[in-house]
Design a protein around this motif. Structure first.
Motif, PDB file in Angstrom:
ATOM      1  N   THR A 153      -5.508  -5.428   7.154  1.00  7.57           N
ATOM      2  CA  THR A 153      -5.781  -4.608   8.342  1.00  7.57           C
ATOM      3  C   THR A 153      -4.467  -4.060   8.896  1.00  7.57           C
ATOM      4  O   THR A 153      -4.369  -2.874   9.235  1.00  7.57           O
ATOM      5  N   LEU A 184      -3.909  -0.558  -2.149  1.00  3.84           N
ATOM      6  CA  LEU A 184      -3.854  -1.688  -1.204  1.00  3.84           C
ATOM      7  C   LEU A 184      -4.031  -3.012  -1.945  1.00  3.84           C
ATOM      8  O   LEU A 184      -4.969  -3.172  -2.711  1.00  3.84           O
ATOM      9  N   PHE A 237      -1.480   4.074   7.628  1.00  4.50           N
ATOM     10  CA  PHE A 237      -2.228   5.167   8.265  1.00  4.50           C
ATOM     11  C   PHE A 237      -1.320   5.899   9.267  1.00  4.50           C
ATOM     12  O   PHE A 237      -1.238   7.136   9.265  1.00  4.50           O
ATOM     13  N   ASN A 258     -11.129   0.863   7.063  1.00  2.00           N
ATOM     14  CA  ASN A 258     -11.132   2.324   7.178  1.00  2.00           C
ATOM     15  C   ASN A 258     -12.001   2.792   8.339  1.00  2.00           C
ATOM     16  O   ASN A 258     -11.634   3.697   9.085  1.00  2.00           O
ATOM     17  N   ASN A 274      -4.341   6.844   1.066  1.00  2.16           N
ATOM     18  CA  ASN A 274      -3.611   5.584   1.213  1.00  2.16           C
ATOM     19  C   ASN A 274      -4.169   4.670   0.136  1.00  2.16           C
ATOM     20  O   ASN A 274      -5.264   4.144   0.266  1.00  2.16           O
ATOM     21  N   VAL A 321     -12.108  -3.092   2.672  1.00  3.44           N
ATOM     22  CA  VAL A 321     -11.434  -1.803   2.851  1.00  3.44           C
ATOM     23  C   VAL A 321     -12.325  -0.846   3.652  1.00  3.44           C
ATOM     24  O   VAL A 321     -11.846  -0.109   4.513  1.00  3.44           O
ATOM     25  N   CYS A 355       0.869  -1.183   0.000  1.00  4.68           N
ATOM     26  CA  CYS A 355       0.000   0.000   0.000  1.00  4.68           C
ATOM     27  C   CYS A 355       0.906   1.233   0.000  1.00  4.68           C
ATOM     28  O   CYS A 355       2.054   1.139   0.431  1.00  4.68           O
ATOM     29  N   LYS A 381      -2.882  -1.478   6.414  1.00  2.00           N
ATOM     30  CA  LYS A 381      -3.590  -0.194   6.450  1.00  2.00           C
ATOM     31  C   LYS A 381      -3.296   0.565   7.744  1.00  2.00           C
ATOM     32  O   LYS A 381      -3.177   1.788   7.739  1.00  2.00           O
ATOM     33  N   ARG A 382      -3.183  -0.175   8.853  1.00  4.06           N
ATOM     34  CA  ARG A 382      -2.869   0.475  10.124  1.00  4.06           C
ATOM     35  C   ARG A 382      -1.483   1.122  10.033  1.00  4.06           C
ATOM     36  O   ARG A 382      -1.280   2.258  10.437  1.00  4.06           O
TER      37      ARG A 382
END
Ligand SMILES: CC(C)(COP(=O)(O)OP(=O)(O)OC[C@H]1O[C@@H](n2cnc3c(N)ncnc32)[C@H](O)[C@@H]1OP(=O)(O)O)[C@@H](O)C(=O)NCCC(=O)NCCS
Length: 248
Positions: free
Chosen positions: A96, A83, A103, A128, A80, A124, A67, A99-100
């Protein structure tokens, strides 16, 4: 199969993964039949050079996921994007974790930015939402032409254009640090030792947790958009109210 997967900020040493990543992005988009903004291996490599990418891999160096961070309007907005998790590693929480991480990277690099994403994927949307994003209309996103150019390679680009860029099949979600700062520090008020319901809070949580409702809303939206689009093309396959009921 229990496997330890490393999720970390990518470095220039990860460039050998670039082609695998763009190939998988294209394959997955084809398999899903949905639109996606295409990216070149060179673009992925640039993100690795800039420290604006997150990669996941196994201890033996097998690529697992990716990502990256994109900034618009001089860092006022951040997305972002891109992914992707390798099919063999899906449904075990890798996305997960990616993305964390991306982020947190975005928050560190652009603490004042509004962080947003456009997606058709329920996974997603769930991720989010857990990070504090909320669904918004496209008017809340960046106006930067460069961002919207990314949609040109998507199969649904004609729909976006016909809607004057106000709507399309993707759901827009946004994390607003100013709004979050207002929400976060408030301690739970107590009256006679009891927890007091705070207006708005319950509603928000309910929405975040009620994904069957969210899912239905997204499918309804896509149905309406596609229906209008088919009509425009003169297609007579209008399923009318029956189709509407089916989706709801
Ligand atoms: C979307 C994608 C990144 C998800 O990766 P993943 O590692 O399987 O996701 P996770 O295991 O972290 O799952 C996150 C949540 O979404 C749910 N989920 C995962 N795949 C899902 C799917 N296909 N449909 C609905 N929910 C899904 C999981 O159950 C989990 O929910 P939970 O927290 O309530 O348990 C992966 O399927 C993928 O690469 N797809 C193709 C590319 C793509 O669609 N990218 C997104 C473009 S915006």
């Amino acid at each position: 199969l229990e496997q330890k997967i490393t999720v970390r900020v990518a470095t220039p040493d990860d460039k050998h993964f670039a082609e695998t990543i763009t190939n998988e992005m294209e394959e997955s988009a084809k398999a899903r039949g949905t639109g996606i903004a295409k990216r070149s291996p060179q673009y992925i490599e640039k993100k690795m050079d800039e420290g604006k990418a997150v990669i996941a891999h196994t201890p033996d160096g097998t690529w697992v996921g990716f990502c990256y961070v994109e900034a618009w309007e001089h860092g006022k907005y951040v997305a972002n994007s891109g992914l992707i998790v390798a099919p063999a590693f899906r449904k075990s929480g890798v996305a997960t974790e990616i993305k964390r991480t991306v982020f947190e990277l975005s928050r560190r690099m652009y603490p004042d930015a509004k962080i947003f994403g456009l997606t058709t994927g329920l996974a997603v949307m769930k991720i989010n939402s857990d990070l504090g994003y909320e669904p918004v209309t496209y008017s809340e996103l960046t106006n930067d032409e460069e961002f919207w150019k990314g949609c040109q390679s998507c199969v649904n680009f004609d729909i976006l254009t016909s809607k004057g860029r106000k709507n399309c099949l993707c759901t827009a979600m946004l994390y607003d640090p100013v709004e979050k700062a207002k929400q976060a520090p408030a301690p739970l008020p107590k009256i006679n030792g009891q927890r007091v319901h705070v207006a708005g809070e319950h509603h928000r949580r309910q929405f975040a947790n009620n994904f069957s409702l969210f899912d239905r809303w997204v499918r309804f939206k896509q149905f309406v958009l596609l229906k209008n689009w088919r009509k425009k093309l003169g297609d007579s396959q209008d399923k009318g109210i029956l189709g509407l009921l089916f989706f709801w």
